[in-house]
Design a protein around this motif. Structure first.
Motif, mmCIF file in Angstrom:
data_model
loop_
_atom_site.group_PDB
_atom_site.id
_atom_site.type_symbol
_atom_site.label_atom_id
_atom_site.label_comp_id
_atom_site.label_asym_id
_atom_site.label_seq_id
_atom_site.Cartn_x
_atom_site.Cartn_y
_atom_site.Cartn_z
ATOM 1 N N ASP A 54 0.828 -1.199 0.000
ATOM 2 C CA ASP A 54 0.000 0.000 0.000
ATOM 3 C C ASP A 54 0.863 1.249 0.000
ATOM 4 O O ASP A 54 0.716 2.130 0.835
ATOM 5 C CB ASP A 54 -0.949 -0.032 1.199
ATOM 6 N N ALA A 99 -10.060 6.575 3.040
ATOM 7 C CA ALA A 99 -9.293 5.550 2.329
ATOM 8 C C ALA A 99 -8.631 6.235 1.143
ATOM 9 O O ALA A 99 -9.261 7.010 0.431
ATOM 10 C CB ALA A 99 -10.206 4.432 1.846
ATOM 11 N N VAL A 104 -6.257 5.902 -2.332
ATOM 12 C CA VAL A 104 -5.735 5.009 -3.377
ATOM 13 C C VAL A 104 -5.019 5.841 -4.441
ATOM 14 O O VAL A 104 -5.212 7.053 -4.521
ATOM 15 C CB VAL A 104 -6.853 4.173 -4.061
ATOM 16 N N ARG A 144 -10.161 -2.112 -0.892
ATOM 17 C CA ARG A 144 -9.283 -1.220 -1.632
ATOM 18 C C ARG A 144 -9.250 -1.521 -3.120
ATOM 19 O O ARG A 144 -9.089 -0.633 -3.942
ATOM 20 C CB ARG A 144 -7.862 -1.330 -1.099
#
Ligand code: PRX
Length: 665
Positions: free
Chosen positions: A532, A560, A562, A629
């Motif tokens: 990650d 979250a 990304v 994710r």
């Protein structure tokens, strides 16, 4: 390629199919430091007698104060120790040895400030400055093994400070000047530093970066270990000086002797710590040793950059990153080379700045990052065409996979078709370049870092730890034998070192954290991170670090983060946020998004500022409560969703996350 924190599965597939191939140019090959036959002999020797290979190189390349008898001590594997009963000093190697070899008057550093001011420092001058600072540190009670944090702009004094620490056996920990006060505080506290070296300010894009003010704010909490702050006067901005704690660099050094005997240290003595992002919210202090590190950085300058006496070497990295440690401060100086450093922004005052520096300083080797190449490429071919780039003979790339389009532009427009390109793969943890073409010998393919250097044994393993068979099958990039410049541990957390890099395949090999595949010729193609960790403009950022920064804001309940492709930065940042007590769907949210972007920049660094924030009523989670994710990544990229979303508590949020529906009030 995607990673999946929920299940640990990795799905790596080769998406790039680049067919172009560039044979080494005869003219370059004829003069190359490493000829094809020598390279083959080195590979063969390393394969047949691994320890003998490293032993001979360590003896021939380094100046030992006390020689060693143990090449590799693996009794505490994976905490490998190299040449451990030997003694040397890294600063002696970079300075004294060069002066003894007759390079006293040669330029060690050519510095260009953003304002255009140029300063040249000979090896003799650099040696004297380093000794003065080394004595100054000693006068403040700094001893061997103490940690000194360096938070400076990219000016010669940053190199002076690093070399001064090395000279007295103090362990430096450089914090990039673009990091916030909070990031600085965290790193100072983790290192337990006794001295901080900073400046009044740095210059970037015509603005002054208030380094001293950030340092003061960092030191306000959790930094009790810091006794003194040394402040370099550089940008001239007013600063507060704390009586009894702060002193000006020039006043402190004014009366110091320009001589300081190097402190001989054991080969394994830590040279520096450098914090880098991992897959938790806390950066890890990567710890490097002295001799093994120096050996690989010195050798790779010869093998990869073909570095020779008359070269002018410009690595554009800041000393705040490992590239600036290995290929600005240590590797080139250990080879007696001239390095160029430039303090400012690549496009200040205009997009020709980089090319003007190459022209004005007669740069022969340019080493930079794909993100810079892409940004400058966008400005068009006419700008570099205005400059005389005929001094360039070799181009390098580092930090992220270089896309073939940028590679071709670098080759055609900057190298004018003459200069080999070395796409160098390595990491903070590897200390030095491990996979790279050898110019003049290795044929190159745009986008591939080609083959491991001699003594480096790389492989690609599948989930079960078996080498992948057949070309173009992706897997985990691993290094199967230890090498001298491998990071020794994570400062204060050896278990994390073992867990992160060695556990996955039972301690058998070093897990790089990158996905890769090989083509039919065995060339390595790096696909990207499998953890990650994002690679934004060549900088490593943990998604968890950005998430922690977001949830530290009073209005954020959950976040979250990304990555998604970004034209210039390689990877951009998209944050999905669930607000606390806010009224999503209103104008307030737009203001909040801006506030949160600025908040992350202030908490971490402007590099970490999300490109976009999307609000939703909830985040998609598995039944066990883990954030999905993979789904978020697909949404971020605008890809069709292959995941089963029927188990989501609230399937309607997918539309919100996609951004095509406003959250409810
Ligand atoms: O993902 C790889 C990428 O950068 C990561 C290491 O980042 P850092 O420790 O910050 O060091 C950067 C400078 C050495 C790697 O795990 N990376 C680095 N070089 C390349 C690369 N990816 C592809 N090709 C490269 N040449």
């Amino acid at each position: 390629m995607t990673s999946n924190r929920e299940s640990g599965e990795v799905d790596i597939s080769a998406v790039l199919h680049e067919q172009r191939r560039f044979e080494p140019q005869a003219q370059f090959a004829a003069r190359a430091r490493l000829q094809a036959a020598q390279l083959a002999a080195l590979h063969e020797r390393a394969g047949k007698d691994y320890l003998g290979f490293w032993r001979e190189l360590a003896l021939s390349q380094l100046n030992w104060h006390r020689s060693f008898s143990v090449t590799l001590d693996d009794s505490q594997a994976p905490n490998y120790r190299w040449f451990c009963d030997g003694e040397l000093n890294v600063s002696h190697e970079c300075l004294d040895v060069q002066i003894i070899a007759g390079r006293g008057e040669k330029a060690a550093i050519r510095f260009e400030a953003e304002t255009g001011e140029v300063r040249r420092l000979s090896y003799r001058q650099l040696h004297a400055d380093v000794c003065r600072m080394a004595n100054a540190l000693k006068s403040l009670g700094v001893q061997m093994g103490d940690r000194v944090v360096i938070y400076l702009p990219l000016v010669p004094e940053a190199i002076v400070a690093m070399q001064a620490c090395a000279r007295i056996g103090a362990i430096h920990s450089v914090v990039f000047g673009g990091f916030s006060a909070l990031s600085l505080r965290e790193r100072i506290a983790d290192a337990g530093a006794c001295v901080l070296i900073t400046a009044d300010g740095g210059r970037r894009g015509g603005e002054i970066v208030q380094l001293k003010a950030a340092a003061d704010s960092a030191l306000a909490e959790r930094c009790e270990s810091v006794r003194n702050v040394i402040v370099l006067r550089h940008a001239g901005n007013p600063v507060d000086m704390h009586e009894g704690r702060d002193c000006w660099w020039h006043e402190l050094c004014a009366h110091q002797s320009p001589r300081c005997e190097p402190q001989w240290v054991p080969a394994e003595h830590p040279l520096f710590l450098l914090h880098t992002s991992g897959s938790t919210g806390r950066p890890k202090g990567i710890q490097h040793a002295s001799a093994g590190y120096l050996l690989n950085v010195k050798l790779s300058c010869q093998w990869v950059f073909d570095l020779r006496e008359d070269d002018v070497f410009w690595c554009t990295a800041d000393v705040g990153w490992v590239t600036g440690h290995s290929y600005v401060c240590y590797g080139p100086l250990a080879n007696g080379a001239t390095v160029v450093i430039y303090e400012g922004a690549p496009t200040y005052p205009d997009g020709g700045r980089f090319w003007k520096i190459c022209q004005d300083h007669g740069v022969t080797i340019l080493y930079t990052a794909p993100t810079a190449i892409r940004a400058l490429m966008r400005l068009g071919d006419a700008i570099p065409a205005r400059y005389d780039l005929s001094s360039l003979r070799l181009l390098g790339s580092v930090g992220e996979p270089i896309n073939p389009e940028a590679w071709m532009w670098y080759h055609r427009v900057i190298g004018r078709g003459r200069c080999p390109i070395v796409d160098t793969w390595w990491q903070t943890e590897t200390g030095a370049i491990l996979i790279s073409p050898v110019p003049g010998v290795t044929a190159t393919k745009p986008g591939s870092c080609t083959l491991p250097l001699p003594g480096i044994f790389a492989d690609i393993l599948d989930e079960r730890g078996e080498p992948v068979t057949g070309p173009e099958i992706g897997g985990y990039l691993v290094i199967t034998r230890p090498w001298p410049s491998l990071a020794r541990t994570i400062w204060g957390d050896n278990q994390r070192y073992i867990d992160t890099y060695w556990r996955k395949f039972g301690g058998r090999c070093y897990l790089a954290g990158d996905g890769a595949y090989r083509d039919a010729e065995g060339y390595f193609w790096i696909v990207g991170r499998i953890d990650d960790v994002l690679n934004v403009a060549g900088h490593r950022l943990g998604t968890m670090e950005i998430e922690s920064a977001l949830v530290a804001h009073a209005r954020v309940a959950e976040a979250a983060v990304v990555g998604r492709p970004h034209e210039i930065k390689g990877e951009g940042i998209l944050a999905f946020v669930v607000c606390r007590g806010a009224r999503p769907g209103t104008a307030e949210v737009v203001t909040l998004a801006e506030e949160l972007r600025g908040w992350v920049a202030a908490q971490l660094s402007p590099i970490a500022r999300p490109d976009e924030i999307r609000f939703a009523d909830a985040l998609p989670k598995t039944r066990s409560g883990k954030i999905m994710r993979r789904l978020l990544r697909a949404i971020a990229r605008g890809e069709p969703l292959s995941q089963d979303v029927s188990t989501l508590e609230n399937p309607a949020i997918v539309a919100q996350l996609r951004g095509d529906q406003q959250p409810s009030a």
